[in-house]
Scaffold this motif. Structure first.
Motif, mmCIF file in Angstrom:
data_model
loop_
_atom_site.group_PDB
_atom_site.id
_atom_site.type_symbol
_atom_site.label_atom_id
_atom_site.label_comp_id
_atom_site.label_asym_id
_atom_site.label_seq_id
_atom_site.Cartn_x
_atom_site.Cartn_y
_atom_site.Cartn_z
ATOM 1 N N ASP A 68 -56.486 0.496 -75.042
ATOM 2 C CA ASP A 68 -56.105 0.519 -73.635
ATOM 3 C C ASP A 68 -54.622 0.313 -73.389
ATOM 4 O O ASP A 68 -54.214 -0.586 -72.659
ATOM 5 C CB ASP A 68 -56.853 -0.588 -72.862
ATOM 6 N N PRO A 69 -53.785 1.144 -74.005
ATOM 7 C CA PRO A 69 -52.351 0.969 -73.763
ATOM 8 C C PRO A 69 -51.982 1.545 -72.396
ATOM 9 O O PRO A 69 -52.794 2.237 -71.772
ATOM 10 C CB PRO A 69 -51.724 1.777 -74.876
ATOM 11 N N GLU A 70 -50.767 1.214 -71.948
ATOM 12 C CA GLU A 70 -50.270 1.841 -70.724
ATOM 13 C C GLU A 70 -49.275 2.927 -71.065
ATOM 14 O O GLU A 70 -48.974 3.792 -70.259
ATOM 15 C CB GLU A 70 -49.604 0.761 -69.859
ATOM 16 N N ILE A 71 -48.753 2.834 -72.290
ATOM 17 C CA ILE A 71 -47.689 3.741 -72.711
ATOM 18 C C ILE A 71 -48.077 4.357 -74.050
ATOM 19 O O ILE A 71 -48.677 3.687 -74.896
ATOM 20 C CB ILE A 71 -46.378 2.944 -72.891
ATOM 21 N N LYS A 97 -49.694 -2.915 -75.394
ATOM 22 C CA LYS A 97 -49.473 -2.065 -74.227
ATOM 23 C C LYS A 97 -49.017 -0.667 -74.608
ATOM 24 O O LYS A 97 -48.942 0.213 -73.763
ATOM 25 C CB LYS A 97 -48.405 -2.701 -73.320
ATOM 26 N N MET A 98 -48.625 -0.489 -75.874
ATOM 27 C CA MET A 98 -48.090 0.813 -76.287
ATOM 28 C C MET A 98 -48.807 1.335 -77.521
ATOM 29 O O MET A 98 -48.934 0.636 -78.522
ATOM 30 C CB MET A 98 -46.608 0.667 -76.642
ATOM 31 N N GLN A 152 -52.704 9.253 -66.614
ATOM 32 C CA GLN A 152 -53.057 7.842 -66.755
ATOM 33 C C GLN A 152 -52.041 7.036 -67.556
ATOM 34 O O GLN A 152 -52.051 5.817 -67.538
ATOM 35 C CB GLN A 152 -54.399 7.698 -67.478
ATOM 36 N N TYR A 153 -51.232 7.718 -68.359
ATOM 37 C CA TYR A 153 -50.358 6.996 -69.280
ATOM 38 C C TYR A 153 -48.910 7.432 -69.082
ATOM 39 O O TYR A 153 -48.626 8.555 -68.695
ATOM 40 C CB TYR A 153 -50.728 7.289 -70.735
ATOM 41 N N PRO A 209 -39.870 6.975 -66.546
ATOM 42 C CA PRO A 209 -40.713 6.948 -65.351
ATOM 43 C C PRO A 209 -42.196 6.766 -65.679
ATOM 44 O O PRO A 209 -42.675 7.232 -66.714
ATOM 45 C CB PRO A 209 -40.465 8.311 -64.702
ATOM 46 N N THR A 210 -42.914 6.111 -64.764
ATOM 47 C CA THR A 210 -44.338 5.849 -64.928
ATOM 48 C C THR A 210 -45.149 7.139 -64.843
ATOM 49 O O THR A 210 -44.863 8.010 -64.022
ATOM 50 C CB THR A 210 -44.816 4.892 -63.826
#
Lengths: 251, 277, 300
Positions: free
Chosen positions: A165-168, A86-87, A196-197, A28-29
């Protein structure tokens, strides 16, 4: 629930030896997903297949789907650099790159062509503050990163990962080589960062899982045995293997 | 430059470098065999040169083959009975003294790097000092001096991988350290020891610079340790510079014999090394 | 009774073996000292009559009139050593990266024996190959290409043969060094968005750099002392070389070529032993320095 990553029927073998068997799960986000299981159950491999570090293993074969934001990253024509950027990865032990503290933080940025000095300076300060390391190292940014203590190095590695600046955030037992105080710091950071992550945390420490998890995946011998919210999984496990693991019959 | 093109460019260079190394090896073996194989015959292998090795057109290279085998066997044997105990001493007796063992390793590593001609020159002064002539014995001693470091370090590397728990459990069963050394550790490291012996033998048979000073050269097959002896490397070196073609042929034949022996040794030690894994 | 006798025998045997081990070790550590002492003693005769500076920097070599200027030999040795490193170092580094980072496993399975066999080929065989292939190549192809008519027996031939000889030696070390760079370090770099090539350049090579430098140092010291192969192709003319197509006369070749007459000319033996001493000391320095660098990098 909104899913950042969803895995369907992922199989992975090394030299025809199956390591992951038909793994399907959702991550999940902006939550902490804990992958729990005894050592050697394939959790690290699963984590590394998320940013395709498994490509480095000689004799590896993969099948199935890993959907990241609705795109299958196992599909051959994906840009690995994009996926990996992204990670952020936090390994079991800190591995500072063979360069100074400043260059460690800015490595990912410089790689992608950001060379503006002021911009880099600002980023370094921002991310070092974010992991509570700024005050400890601000006067010796040009020192080799290997001169820091293990706990400081691990925070540096976290900052280094965040700086691109990763998202994960992928974390592979990130506290296993740390002292209790540094471990606590990392755990607190994770709880802060999850707004945020999307965080994926691999661990074999049951207490840590209970402290951190928003969603739990239990793995055993390369298979996902059970997954669900902490409440479901810890308080009402369905599968006998999960039950015996949770009651401490094996680690 | 774009990093993708840069990578492509360097990958091409890497590929070429690898091909280059394989190519050079093939070229060496093929060019030596191409010249040497035609001159190889039964008489070449089974007779000694007639009329002097430098001028006589008749005869073969038996003196060099036998001489080289004597010399290398002798030197390897000597190096083994010195090097094997040293390696055991480092791994069974001195386990407690980590720094000392590392210092000894350092010294042997450095000695491994000393050029063989320095040993040859040293052997020569020693011979002049003692008033002895160039002889098989002097050659054996000199060559063994420079292969001992190889022997020690190669055996040491395989002894290093014997688990330490074995030493502890053998000690607690009441074995003496010499029994542990020769019965347990040497057996565990057996293949490594054989590889070390082959490696040292290969070095001994191929080296020219050290025997140049100490072993001399002769047409005859030596019958005692005090006589000078021919060797394959020198048989190549001396006879190749002769203006007479028949003599040069003996050099190429010697080169073929030498390279074949070395290839067999390499393959043999690889075969033995692989069986361990 | 029997038991006690047996125990006593075993103890005695242990003492015997231990003594032999210790004697062997001490003797082997003692021999290099004797070696240096012997070489120094022998070269003292020359040093008493000629200042060291003159010996090292004079290019007048005429043993019959008792003039010993080592400069042509030293310069030749330096030319050949440095040139051979310039050829072999990039080849080794590129191949080592190829084999450890890119190559398929079957390539490694072929290359390991190739490197081993190359390492096992005797010096004199390299010399034969040099005479058969390299010297004619320089004389017929490379020389004319640069507008030169040359015999081929030259600094370049020596350096080329040497560079091949030190390749397996350096390559083995480089492969080990690069393999020793932790995988996780590469993973860290990759997950920060670096490409494989950037990772190799900025992290792997950087991490292995002290080791790489010292393996080049060790390769150089090996090249410096190599005798027969170089001697066979280098031409052996006592003159300071000014170009790679000219013949040279490196120190080891000097010793090997002239040992026969060294007792018949006064001080000649002393001069050759001084050459051996210089050789030994230079190689020793290179070795100690390089290995020290490796050790330091390992403990860091």
């Amino acid at each position: 629930m909104n899913n950042k990553i969803s895995i369907h029927n992922l199989c992975l073998s090394i030299d025809r030896q199956p390591i992951l068997k038909n793994v399907s799960l959702n991550i999940p986000t902006n939550k902490i997903t804990v992958i729990l299981g005894p050592s050697g159950c394939g959790k690290t491999t699963l984590l590394k297949s998320l940013n395709r570090l498994t490509d480095l293993i000689p004799g590896v074969q993969q099948s199935g789907e890993i959907m990241l934001d609705g795109v299958n990253i196992l599909n051959g024509n994906q840009d690995l650099v994009d996926i990996r950027q992204k990670m952020g990865l936090l390994a079991q032990r800190p591995y500072p790159l063979p360069m100074n503290i400043y260059k460690n933080i800015t490595y990912g940025l410089r790689i992608s062509g950001r060379r503006n000095r002021q911009f880099l300076d600002k980023r370094v300060e921002h991310y070092l503050k974010m992991v509570n390391l700024w005050d400890e190292v601000k006067d010796r940014l040009k020192d080799p990163a290997s001169a820091l203590s293990i706990g400081q190095q691990q925070r540096l590695c976290l900052a280094r990962g965040l700086a691109v600046d990763p998202e994960i955030i992928l974390a592979d037992e990130p506290t296993s080589s740390l002292d209790p105080i540094s471990s606590k710091l990392i755990e607190e950071k994770f709880l802060e960062l999850k707004s945020q992550y999307t965080i994926v945390l691999v661990t074999h420490i049951l207490r840590q899982a209970k402290r951190m998890a928003d969603y739990v995946v239990f793995m055993y011998l390369g298979e996902v045995i059970e997954q669900g919210t902490p409440d479901e999984l810890f308080n009402n496990p369905q599968h006998p293997v999960t039950k015996s693991y949770l009651s401490g019959q094996f680690y | 430059m774009n990093t993708k093109t840069e990578e492509k460019f360097f990958r091409m260079l890497m590929f070429l470098s690898t091909i280059f190394i394989v190519g050079v090896l093939l070229l060496i073996v093929v060019s030596v065999l191409y010249k040497g194989l035609p001159s190889l015959s039964f008489t070449m292998l089974t007779s000694i040169p007639k009329g002097g090795f430098y001028f006589g057109e008749e005869g073969g290279i038996l003196n060099a083959i036998i001489g080289s085998i004597y010399l290398s066997l002798g030197a390897t044997f000597l190096a083994f009975i010195i090097g094997w105990p040293i390696a055991l001493y480092m791994n069974v007796y001195l386990v407690k003294h980590h720094t000392l063992v590392n210092a000894i390793r350092f010294v042997f590593d450095v000695l491994w790097g000393v050029p063989s001609i320095v040993y040859g020159a040293f052997g020569f002064i020693l011979m002049v000092f003692l008033g002895v002539r160039a002889s098989l014995l002097a050659g054996i001693i000199t060559v063994s001096l420079f292969i001992v470091p190889i022997m020690v370090r190669a055996i040491d590397e395989s002894l290093k991988s014997v688990p330490r728990g074995l030493l502890e459990s053998a000690l607690s069963l009441g074995s003496t350290r010499s029994e542990i050394s020769y019965r347990i550790f040497s057996r565990e490291a057996f293949q490594g020891i054989i590889t070390a012996i082959l490696l040292s033998f290969g070095r001994a048979i191929g080296d020219a610079a050290s025997v140049l000073f100490t072993t001399g050269y002769t047409d005859r097959i030596p019958t005692s340790l005090m006589e000078p002896s021919a060797t394959l490397p020198l048989s190549i070196f001396f006879q190749l510079s002769s203006p007479i073609e028949a003599v040069q042929d003996r050099a190429y034949a010697s080169a073929t014999v030498l390279i074949s022996m070395v290839l067999v040794i390499s393959l043999l030690s690889r075969f033995i090394g692989n069986r361990r894994n | 009774m029997k038991h006690i006798r047996l125990t006593r025998y075993r103890k005695w045997r242990n003492v015997f073996h231990q003594s032999w081990m210790m004697i062997a070790l001490l003797a082997m550590l003692f021999i290099p000292l004797v070696l240096v002492a012997g070489l120094i003693m022998k070269s003292m005769l020359l040093l008493e009559n000629h200042p060291l500076f003159e010996l090292l920097f004079s290019s007048d070599w005429s043993p019959l009139s008792s003039r010993f200027g080592f400069l042509p030999f030293i310069v030749s040795s330096l030319w050949i050593t440095i040139l051979s490193l310039l050829i072999s170092a990039p080849v080794c580094l590129l191949t080592a990266i190829h084999l450890t980072q890119y190559a398929k496993r079957w390539v490694l399975r072929i290359m390991h024996p190739v490197i081993d066999i190359l390492a096992g080929i005797p010096s004199v065989i390299f010399g034969v190959w040099g005479i058969l292939v390299i010297v004619p190549f320089i004389s017929h192809q490379l020389g004319p290409l640069f507008g030169k008519s040359v015999s081929g027996y030259s600094i370049l031939a020596g350096a080329f043969v040497l560079s091949i000889m030190i390749i397996p030696f350096m390559l083995n070390m480089l492969i080990e060094l690069i393999k020793a760079v932790p995988n996780e370090l590469q993973e860290a770099s990759l997950s920060l968005g670096a490409s494989k090539w950037q990772t190799i350049k900025l992290v792997v090579v950087r991490k292995a750099l002290p080791g790489i430098v010292s393996s080049f140092g060790l390769g150089m010291s090996r090249a410096f002392g190599e005798t027969i192969a170089v001697l066979m192709v280098v031409g052996n003319v006592t003159r300071i070389p000014t170009g790679v197509f000219q013949p040279g006369y490196p120190l080891p070749a000097l010793i090997a070529n002239n040992y026969g007459e060294m007792l018949s000319i006064p001080l000649y033996d002393s001069a050759l032993m001084l050459a051996a001493l210089i050789l030994f000391l230079v190689v020793l320095m290179f070795n100690v320095f390089s290995r020290f660098l490796i050790l330091k990098a390992e403990t860091h």
